[in-house]
Design an enzyme around this catalytic site. Structure first.
Site, PDB file in Angstrom:
ATOM      1  N   TYR A  60       0.854  -1.182   0.000  1.00 27.39           N
ATOM      2  CA  TYR A  60       0.000   0.000   0.000  1.00 27.39           C
ATOM      3  C   TYR A  60       0.894   1.238   0.000  1.00 27.39           C
ATOM      4  O   TYR A  60       1.516   1.583   1.012  1.00 27.39           O
ATOM      5  CB  TYR A  60      -0.914   0.029   1.216  1.00 27.39           C
ATOM      6  CG  TYR A  60      -2.050  -0.974   1.209  1.00 27.39           C
ATOM      7  CD1 TYR A  60      -2.355  -1.715   0.068  1.00 27.39           C
ATOM      8  CD2 TYR A  60      -2.834  -1.177   2.344  1.00 27.39           C
ATOM      9  CE1 TYR A  60      -3.397  -2.629   0.058  1.00 27.39           C
ATOM     10  CE2 TYR A  60      -3.881  -2.088   2.347  1.00 27.39           C
ATOM     11  CZ  TYR A  60      -4.153  -2.814   1.209  1.00 27.39           C
ATOM     12  OH  TYR A  60      -5.197  -3.724   1.212  1.00 27.39           O
ATOM     13  N   PHE A 214     -14.154  -3.610   0.102  1.00 24.66           N
ATOM     14  CA  PHE A 214     -15.163  -2.806  -0.598  1.00 24.66           C
ATOM     15  C   PHE A 214     -16.553  -3.021   0.002  1.00 24.66           C
ATOM     16  O   PHE A 214     -17.514  -3.301  -0.718  1.00 24.66           O
ATOM     17  CB  PHE A 214     -15.167  -3.117  -2.098  1.00 24.66           C
ATOM     18  CG  PHE A 214     -13.876  -2.819  -2.789  1.00 24.66           C
ATOM     19  CD1 PHE A 214     -13.208  -1.627  -2.570  1.00 24.66           C
ATOM     20  CD2 PHE A 214     -13.302  -3.742  -3.651  1.00 24.66           C
ATOM     21  CE1 PHE A 214     -12.001  -1.346  -3.204  1.00 24.66           C
ATOM     22  CE2 PHE A 214     -12.107  -3.480  -4.289  1.00 24.66           C
ATOM     23  CZ  PHE A 214     -11.454  -2.284  -4.064  1.00 24.66           C
ATOM     24  N   PRO A 215     -16.698  -2.891   1.329  1.00 25.68           N
ATOM     25  CA  PRO A 215     -18.022  -3.084   1.947  1.00 25.68           C
ATOM     26  C   PRO A 215     -19.032  -2.016   1.557  1.00 25.68           C
ATOM     27  O   PRO A 215     -20.228  -2.205   1.755  1.00 25.68           O
ATOM     28  CB  PRO A 215     -17.710  -3.019   3.447  1.00 25.68           C
ATOM     29  CG  PRO A 215     -16.491  -2.150   3.534  1.00 25.68           C
ATOM     30  CD  PRO A 215     -15.673  -2.509   2.326  1.00 25.68           C
ATOM     31  N   LEU A 216     -18.528  -0.923   0.986  1.00 29.09           N
ATOM     32  CA  LEU A 216     -19.414   0.142   0.525  1.00 29.09           C
ATOM     33  C   LEU A 216     -19.343   0.309  -0.986  1.00 29.09           C
ATOM     34  O   LEU A 216     -19.763   1.329  -1.533  1.00 29.09           O
ATOM     35  CB  LEU A 216     -19.063   1.462   1.218  1.00 29.09           C
ATOM     36  CG  LEU A 216     -19.276   1.455   2.740  1.00 29.09           C
ATOM     37  CD1 LEU A 216     -18.777   2.754   3.358  1.00 29.09           C
ATOM     38  CD2 LEU A 216     -20.749   1.228   3.075  1.00 29.09           C
ATOM     39  N   GLY A 217     -18.831  -0.723  -1.686  1.00 31.41           N
ATOM     40  CA  GLY A 217     -18.699  -0.642  -3.127  1.00 31.41           C
ATOM     41  C   GLY A 217     -17.430   0.087  -3.524  1.00 31.41           C
ATOM     42  O   GLY A 217     -16.611   0.469  -2.685  1.00 31.41           O
ATOM     43  N   GLY A 219     -15.228   1.964  -7.314  1.00 26.66           N
ATOM     44  CA  GLY A 219     -15.289   2.378  -8.709  1.00 26.66           C
ATOM     45  C   GLY A 219     -15.042   1.243  -9.680  1.00 26.66           C
ATOM     46  O   GLY A 219     -15.168   1.428 -10.896  1.00 26.66           O
ATOM     47  N   PHE A 220     -14.669   0.046  -9.174  1.00 24.73           N
ATOM     48  CA  PHE A 220     -14.454  -1.097 -10.050  1.00 24.73           C
ATOM     49  C   PHE A 220     -15.777  -1.546 -10.671  1.00 24.73           C
ATOM     50  O   PHE A 220     -16.813  -1.518 -10.007  1.00 24.73           O
ATOM     51  CB  PHE A 220     -13.864  -2.282  -9.275  1.00 24.73           C
ATOM     52  CG  PHE A 220     -12.398  -2.177  -8.997  1.00 24.73           C
ATOM     53  CD1 PHE A 220     -11.460  -2.509  -9.966  1.00 24.73           C
ATOM     54  CD2 PHE A 220     -11.945  -1.751  -7.755  1.00 24.73           C
ATOM     55  CE1 PHE A 220     -10.100  -2.420  -9.709  1.00 24.73           C
ATOM     56  CE2 PHE A 220     -10.595  -1.658  -7.481  1.00 24.73           C
ATOM     57  CZ  PHE A 220      -9.669  -1.993  -8.467  1.00 24.73           C
ATOM     58  N   LEU A 223     -18.894  -3.516  -8.811  1.00 23.56           N
ATOM     59  CA  LEU A 223     -18.947  -3.195  -7.387  1.00 23.56           C
ATOM     60  C   LEU A 223     -19.553  -1.801  -7.217  1.00 23.56           C
ATOM     61  O   LEU A 223     -18.861  -0.827  -6.930  1.00 23.56           O
ATOM     62  CB  LEU A 223     -17.543  -3.247  -6.764  1.00 23.56           C
ATOM     63  CG  LEU A 223     -16.921  -4.637  -6.623  1.00 23.56           C
ATOM     64  CD1 LEU A 223     -15.483  -4.518  -6.130  1.00 23.56           C
ATOM     65  CD2 LEU A 223     -17.724  -5.514  -5.685  1.00 23.56           C
TER      66      LEU A 223
END
Length: 295
Positions: A60, A214-217, A219-220, A223
């Site tokens: 990261y 990505f529990p909130l979605g 930009g992929f 998702l």
């Protein structure tokens, strides 16, 4: 600085210890590359709010997130750290490259120890390139799972790591890995994107933490952002909460083994995310949110 005694969202097991069900995803710390003390202050605020586990990776921001975690907490054992191996940072249009061989995994574990300033990692997640989003390969290009697990088990036996997790995997991989002792599984999952319901059921039956990224979605593609959905927004208005809080509260209510790792660079959003642990959805609201999967 140690974590607060408050446990937002309740508790569940992760790598042999109980942690608050709302943690923090450290990918968001990459934005603090040139302001590391601001990032460390954000993490200290998270601890004040009861966040006691962080999800990170040495890749990261090319160690940026790990360095900020080190600045904030040092080797404080009150803060559990889960990290990820299986990829490395590179200078290329796609900034990550797979590094899946057992010797590469071992090197990455030691890189995480070094950049975090710790001599023990609570959990190490093996990021396999089986499912997206992100890097994937054909099955015949996958490194043998048993060889990878053997290396991580040796590190666990040596006391270097506390638990082994899996990330970006199929359900058959989780079943195959069960004899190794799996602490957690991470796949993309939210109230809108529920492709891995069978895997969640397996984890719940086996007492394995389910830690959706990505529990909130995101930009992929595939998702979508949870906060944009009409049903989520309607429930949020009824509950006096934000749409993001509703998305997180639904996950907490959906299964007791779900741990959340939302990431943010904003103290305001951090506080909102942690407060989702106090949002109580009615049976009717949960049913309406459940039904989104059938849309």
């Amino acid at each position: 600085m140690t974590a607060s005694s408050i446990r937002p969202g309740g508790v569940y097991r992760l790598g042999g210890r109980e942690v608050a069900r709302i943690g923090y995803g450290a990918m968001a710390l990459e934005r603090f590359e040139h302001e590391p003390e601001a990032g460390a202050a954000l993490l200290r605020r998270a601890a004040e709010l009861g966040v006691d586990h962080l999800d990170t990776a040495d890749f990261y921001g090319r160690s940026v997130s790990n360095d900020i975690i080190r600045r904030a907490f040092g080797d404080d054992p009150a803060i559990a750290v889960a990290t990820k191996v299986g990829a490395v940072r590179v200078d290329a249009p796609v900034p990550l490259a797979l590094a899946q061989r057992p010797d590469e995994l071992r090197d990455q574990v030691h890189a995480n120890l070094r950049t975090l300033g710790r001599d023990h990692l609570d959990v190490v997640n093996l990021r396999r390139p089986e499912v997206g989003p992100g890097l994937t390969v054909l099955d015949d290009a996958l490194v043998d799972l048993d060889d990878q697990l053997a290396e991580l088990m040796a590190l666990r036996d040596a006391g270097v790591i506390g638990g082994i997790g899996l990330s970006a995997v199929r359900v058959d991989t989780v079943r195959r890995a069960l004899p190794a002792g799996i602490a957690c599984v991470q796949n993309g999952y939210s109230v809108l994107t529920r492709d891995f319901e069978d895997m969640l059921a397996l984890c719940r039956a086996e007492g394995i933490a389910w830690v959706p990224y990505f529990p909130l979605g995101s930009g992929f593609p595939g998702l979508p952002k949870v906060a944009d959905h009409a049903v989520v927004r309607s429930v949020a208005a009824e509950a006096g909460a934000t749409p993001a809080q509703v998305g997180l509260a639904w996950l907490l209510a959906h299964a007791p083994d779900i741990l959340l790792i939302p990431g943010t660079g904003s103290v305001v959003h951090l506080e909102e995310n942690v407060a989702a642990g106090s949002v109580r959805l009615t049976d009717d609201q949960v049913e309406r949110l459940d039904a989104i999967a059938g849309d």
